[in-house]
Enzyme design. Structure first.
Site, PDB file in Angstrom:
ATOM      1  N   THR A   1       0.868  -1.186   0.000  1.00  0.00           N
ATOM      2  CA  THR A   1       0.000   0.000   0.000  1.00  0.00           C
ATOM      3  C   THR A   1       0.903   1.234   0.000  1.00  0.00           C
ATOM      4  O   THR A   1       0.963   1.955   0.990  1.00  0.00           O
ATOM      5  CB  THR A   1      -0.930   0.016   1.228  1.00  0.00           C
ATOM      6  OG1 THR A   1      -0.136  -0.219   2.412  1.00  0.00           O
ATOM      7  CG2 THR A   1      -1.995  -1.039   1.147  1.00  0.00           C
TER       8      THR A   1
ATOM      9  N   LEU B   1       4.981  -6.224  12.783  1.00  0.00           N
ATOM     10  CA  LEU B   1       6.364  -6.739  12.807  1.00  0.00           C
ATOM     11  C   LEU B   1       7.341  -5.696  12.295  1.00  0.00           C
ATOM     12  O   LEU B   1       6.996  -4.817  11.520  1.00  0.00           O
ATOM     13  CB  LEU B   1       6.474  -8.027  11.979  1.00  0.00           C
ATOM     14  CG  LEU B   1       6.211  -8.005  10.479  1.00  0.00           C
ATOM     15  CD1 LEU B   1       7.362  -7.440   9.678  1.00  0.00           C
ATOM     16  CD2 LEU B   1       5.929  -9.424  10.010  1.00  0.00           C
ATOM     17  N   ARG B   2       8.587  -5.807  12.792  1.00  0.00           N
ATOM     18  CA  ARG B   2       9.660  -4.910  12.333  1.00  0.00           C
ATOM     19  C   ARG B   2      10.604  -5.702  11.458  1.00  0.00           C
ATOM     20  O   ARG B   2      11.006  -6.824  11.821  1.00  0.00           O
ATOM     21  CB  ARG B   2      10.472  -4.386  13.521  1.00  0.00           C
ATOM     22  CG  ARG B   2       9.730  -3.500  14.468  1.00  0.00           C
ATOM     23  CD  ARG B   2      10.483  -3.395  15.778  1.00  0.00           C
ATOM     24  NE  ARG B   2      10.651  -4.721  16.401  1.00  0.00           N
ATOM     25  CZ  ARG B   2      11.497  -5.003  17.395  1.00  0.00           C
ATOM     26  NH1 ARG B   2      12.270  -4.073  17.880  1.00  0.00           N
ATOM     27  NH2 ARG B   2      11.580  -6.223  17.897  1.00  0.00           N
TER      28      ARG B   2
ATOM     29  N   LEU C   1      14.186   6.472  21.192  1.00  0.00           N
ATOM     30  CA  LEU C   1      14.715   7.766  21.633  1.00  0.00           C
ATOM     31  C   LEU C   1      16.181   7.903  21.240  1.00  0.00           C
ATOM     32  O   LEU C   1      16.964   8.502  21.967  1.00  0.00           O
ATOM     33  CB  LEU C   1      14.553   7.923  23.148  1.00  0.00           C
ATOM     34  CG  LEU C   1      13.148   8.267  23.648  1.00  0.00           C
ATOM     35  CD1 LEU C   1      13.129   8.401  25.167  1.00  0.00           C
ATOM     36  CD2 LEU C   1      12.616   9.545  23.003  1.00  0.00           C
ATOM     37  N   HIS C   2      16.548   7.317  20.107  1.00  0.00           N
ATOM     38  CA  HIS C   2      17.928   7.447  19.641  1.00  0.00           C
ATOM     39  C   HIS C   2      17.977   8.488  18.527  1.00  0.00           C
ATOM     40  O   HIS C   2      17.372   8.294  17.471  1.00  0.00           O
ATOM     41  CB  HIS C   2      18.465   6.111  19.124  1.00  0.00           C
ATOM     42  CG  HIS C   2      18.443   5.056  20.185  1.00  0.00           C
ATOM     43  ND1 HIS C   2      19.337   5.056  21.231  1.00  0.00           N
ATOM     44  CD2 HIS C   2      17.617   4.006  20.393  1.00  0.00           C
ATOM     45  CE1 HIS C   2      19.062   4.044  22.026  1.00  0.00           C
ATOM     46  NE2 HIS C   2      18.016   3.386  21.546  1.00  0.00           N
TER      47      HIS C   2
ATOM     48  N   GLY D   1      13.203   6.385   8.203  1.00  0.00           N
ATOM     49  CA  GLY D   1      12.952   6.048   6.803  1.00  0.00           C
ATOM     50  C   GLY D   1      12.223   4.716   6.776  1.00  0.00           C
ATOM     51  O   GLY D   1      11.507   4.370   7.718  1.00  0.00           O
TER      52      GLY D   1
ATOM     53  N   CYS E   1       7.575   1.869   5.993  1.00  0.00           N
ATOM     54  CA  CYS E   1       6.320   2.105   6.725  1.00  0.00           C
ATOM     55  C   CYS E   1       6.150   3.530   7.253  1.00  0.00           C
ATOM     56  O   CYS E   1       5.180   4.196   6.895  1.00  0.00           O
ATOM     57  CB  CYS E   1       6.202   1.116   7.881  1.00  0.00           C
ATOM     58  SG  CYS E   1       5.992  -0.573   7.304  1.00  0.00           S
TER      59      CYS E   1
HETATM   60  N1  LIG Z   1       7.503  -4.224   5.565  1.00  0.00           N
HETATM   61  C1  LIG Z   1       7.146  -4.052   6.824  1.00  0.00           C
HETATM   62  O1  LIG Z   1       7.979  -3.989   7.718  1.00  0.00           O
HETATM   63  C2  LIG Z   1       5.694  -3.933   7.192  1.00  0.00           C
HETATM   64  C3  LIG Z   1       5.322  -4.036   8.555  1.00  0.00           C
HETATM   65  C4  LIG Z   1       3.980  -3.940   8.882  1.00  0.00           C
HETATM   66  C5  LIG Z   1       3.026  -3.718   7.889  1.00  0.00           C
HETATM   67  N2  LIG Z   1       3.420  -3.602   6.586  1.00  0.00           N
HETATM   68  C6  LIG Z   1       2.385  -3.414   5.562  1.00  0.00           C
HETATM   69  O2  LIG Z   1       2.159  -4.651   4.913  1.00  0.00           O
HETATM   70  C7  LIG Z   1       1.840  -4.436   3.529  1.00  0.00           C
HETATM   71  C8  LIG Z   1       2.789  -5.212   2.644  1.00  0.00           C
HETATM   72  O3  LIG Z   1       4.102  -4.681   2.832  1.00  0.00           O
HETATM   73  P1  LIG Z   1       5.409  -5.444   2.318  1.00  0.00           P
HETATM   74  O4  LIG Z   1       6.564  -4.675   2.843  1.00  0.00           O
HETATM   75  O5  LIG Z   1       5.277  -6.893   2.637  1.00  0.00           O
HETATM   76  O6  LIG Z   1       5.249  -5.213   0.732  1.00  0.00           O
HETATM   77  P2  LIG Z   1       6.051  -5.942  -0.461  1.00  0.00           P
HETATM   78  O7  LIG Z   1       6.031  -4.971  -1.561  1.00  0.00           O
HETATM   79  O8  LIG Z   1       7.332  -6.493   0.054  1.00  0.00           O
HETATM   80  O9  LIG Z   1       5.116  -7.198  -0.841  1.00  0.00           O
HETATM   81  C9  LIG Z   1       3.882  -7.120  -1.483  1.00  0.00           C
HETATM   82  C10 LIG Z   1       3.762  -8.301  -2.422  1.00  0.00           C
HETATM   83  O10 LIG Z   1       2.429  -8.390  -2.888  1.00  0.00           O
HETATM   84  C11 LIG Z   1       2.464  -8.896  -4.222  1.00  0.00           C
HETATM   85  N3  LIG Z   1       1.169  -8.641  -4.855  1.00  0.00           N
HETATM   86  C12 LIG Z   1       0.584  -7.462  -5.153  1.00  0.00           C
HETATM   87  N4  LIG Z   1      -0.627  -7.647  -5.687  1.00  0.00           N
HETATM   88  C13 LIG Z   1      -0.848  -8.987  -5.712  1.00  0.00           C
HETATM   89  C14 LIG Z   1      -1.920  -9.811  -6.146  1.00  0.00           C
HETATM   90  N5  LIG Z   1      -3.052  -9.280  -6.643  1.00  0.00           N
HETATM   91  N6  LIG Z   1      -1.798 -11.149  -6.053  1.00  0.00           N
HETATM   92  C15 LIG Z   1      -0.676 -11.682  -5.546  1.00  0.00           C
HETATM   93  N7  LIG Z   1       0.377 -10.967  -5.110  1.00  0.00           N
HETATM   94  C16 LIG Z   1       0.289  -9.632  -5.192  1.00  0.00           C
HETATM   95  C17 LIG Z   1       3.639  -8.173  -4.829  1.00  0.00           C
HETATM   96  O11 LIG Z   1       4.117  -8.824  -5.990  1.00  0.00           O
HETATM   97  C18 LIG Z   1       4.637  -8.204  -3.673  1.00  0.00           C
HETATM   98  O12 LIG Z   1       5.480  -9.334  -3.734  1.00  0.00           O
HETATM   99  C19 LIG Z   1       1.881  -2.932   3.327  1.00  0.00           C
HETATM  100  O13 LIG Z   1       0.584  -2.419   3.468  1.00  0.00           O
HETATM  101  C20 LIG Z   1       2.758  -2.446   4.462  1.00  0.00           C
HETATM  102  O14 LIG Z   1       2.480  -1.128   4.845  1.00  0.00           O
HETATM  103  C21 LIG Z   1       4.725  -3.723   6.211  1.00  0.00           C
END
Ligand SMILES: NC(=O)c1ccc[n+]([C@@H]2O[C@H](COP(=O)([O-])OP(=O)(O)OC[C@H]3O[C@@H](n4cnc5c(N)ncnc54)[C@H](O)[C@@H]3O)[C@@H](O)[C@H]2O)c1
Length: 440
Positions: free
Chosen positions: A86, A153-154, A254-255, A261, A264
């Site tokens: 997203t 998750l982080r 607090l660092h 960046g 998220c």
């Molecule tokens: N990365 C993080 O640390 C984190 C932590 C918490 C929440 N989030 C949230 O989780 C969500 C995903 O983040 P991410 O970092 O895993 O993204 P990402 O870009 O690593 O992964 C998304 C995946 O979805 C696939 N995809 C998209 N449309 C699809 C479809 N219609 N069918 C099948 N696969 C499809 C893409 O090819 C991609 O591999 C976001 O909304 C993000 O804000 C991320």
């Protein structure tokens, strides 16, 4: 239980592997065929400690499979998680929900019976309502429940965070079947006594943004304190410790550093700002946090140029760490991008080393020379800048580094090295938020 994960990125792959490790049958779907092929042949598309082993163990136990075929993947699933990206929508900063809605439509078209669709992606308030509308429009014949289950998750600590979360948030419209399915999905966490908090769907959606915005605010607060410390001759690390020992404040986030960046905080703070504006309730604190953080990343570039006596033309700057934080290869919105831009604009030549991020970073900063280690990067440099606090940068041989540089100048944007240690090794040291000396 049978669980299907739509989207096999950072969140989908980690969540899918952890659910399989809990004993569920999991199918991870992604539309990028190379990603699925790589995972099936044991190559992880992302760097995340412990993930390769977790995936291998559960795949060989038969509980974790991968496919590009969404229709086949969702058949018979008790719960279908949407974990697609997203990102910020180009132009206005709203969350781009096109992937979420496209996934919802595809899922609905492929379903063979009632199920629970769970939004794990970070989505603005009201997205669950729209997902439900799409699903009902496509499949009025089926009882499909739509639930929100934001992920906290982080990256870099993702498996531990998923298996031992501070809390799990589940937002529903009160439907008993949806609540029962979600309780079953997370039942293995009972052993760890992780609180699973059931709430309304809109509230759950907002909790995720409120959490990220609060953490981003904490970081930005201490970064502004760091600037004040520099101006008044105080030490930000001591200020952090002094306030963090207060339980009401807490010591985490607090660092002081070069600004937040990652994939998220930047996009989620921006999306929350937009939601506030849309509903005529501007969230001014977060608006300011976004602005201050953007300015800060660029200011770090200027800080480096200033340390080079205001003239970086033709000088060589070595960067240690490029990813937005350690233990990930994620370069999305990393402060290093703004720093590289500022240094290039000032005419510097840049060399860099990052333990895991260089492959992803290289196309994003084509003029930067990627080196084999910290020592190679520093050789002949006029400044060495510690950008990301990877463990491997915590015990560098400072004497060796200083000896190999053109000018032994260390700009420590993470406040890792005490002044005495750096100076004894022959460096002049510049830190963030103070001199790095403690009285008494
Ligand atoms: N990365 C993080 O640390 C984190 C932590 C918490 C929440 N989030 C949230 O989780 C969500 C995903 O983040 P991410 O970092 O895993 O993204 P990402 O870009 O690593 O992964 C998304 C995946 O979805 C696939 N995809 C998209 N449309 C699809 C479809 N219609 N069918 C099948 N696969 C499809 C893409 O090819 C991609 O591999 C976001 O909304 C993000 O804000 C991320």
């Amino acid at each position: 239980m049978k669980i299907t994960m739509i989207g096999t990125g950072y969140v989908g792959l980690v969540s899918g592997a952890c659910f399989a490790d809990f004993g569920h049958d999991v199918v991870c779907v992604d539309k990028v065929a190379e990603k699925i092929q790589a995972i099936e042949s044991g190559r992880m598309p992302i760097f995340e400690p412990g993930l390769d082993q977790l995936v291998a163990n559960n795949a060989s136990a038969g509980r974790l499979t991968f496919t590009t075929d969404l229709a086949a993947g969702v058949k018979g699933a008790d719960a279908i998680f949407i974990a697609v990206g997203t990102p910020s929508r180009r132009g206005d900063g709203h969350a781009d929900l096109s992937y979420v809605y496209a996934a919802a439509r595809e899922i609905a078209e492929s379903l063979d019976g009632p199920t629970v669709i769970v939004t794990k992606s970070t989505v603005p308030v009201g997205t669950g309502d729209e997902v439900e509308r799409i699903v009902k429009e496509v499949r009025p014949d089926l009882d499909i429940q739509v639930v929100s289950n934001p992920e906290f998750l982080r990256e870099g600590a993702a498996i531990g965070d998923f298996k031992r979360p501070d809390r799990v948030v589940v937002g529903t419209t009160g439907n008993e079947r949806a609540i029962a399915v979600m309780a079953q999905v997370y039942r293995p966490l009972n052993l760890n006594q992780a609180p699973v908090m059931f709430t309304g769907r809109r509230t759950a959606e907002l909790i995720k943004y409120a959490a990220n915005a609060f953490l981003a605010t904490k970081i930005t607060f201490i970064n502004e304190m760091a600037d004040l410390c520099e101006a008044v001759g105080a030490e930000v690390q001591e200020v952090s410790r002094g306030i963090g020992l207060d339980n009401r404040i807490g010591s985490k986030f607090l660092h002081a550093g070069p600004g937040y960046g990652g994939s998220c905080f930047p996009k989620d703070t921006l999306a929350l700002v937009k939601t506030g504006q849309d509903y005529d309730t501007p969230i001014r604190i977060v608006e300011t946090v976004v602005q201050v953080n953007d300015l800060r990343k660029r200011a770090m570039g200027r800080k480096i140029v200033k340390a080079l006596n205001g003239d970086a033309r033709g000088k060589k700057v070595a960067l240690l760490g490029l990813t937005f934080k350690p233990n990930t290869d994620d370069m999305r919105d990393a402060p290093s991008l703004a720093i590289v831009q500022a240094l290039e604009d000032a005419g510097a030549k840049i060399a860099a080393y990052d333990p895991e991020g260089m492959e992803v970073a290289a196309p994003m900063m084509p003029s930067v020379a990627m080196m084999g280690d910290a020592y190679e990067a520093a050789a002949g440099a006029d400044a060495l800048v510690l950008v990301t606090e990877w463990d491997i940068f915590r015990a560098l041989d400072l004497k060796r580094l200083a000896g190999s540089m053109n000018t032994p100048l260390l700009i420590d944007l993470r406040n890792i090295y005490p002044r005495t240690e750096a100076e004894e090794a022959g460096f002049s040291l510049i830190r963030v938020g103070g001199q790095g000396v403690t009285a008494g």
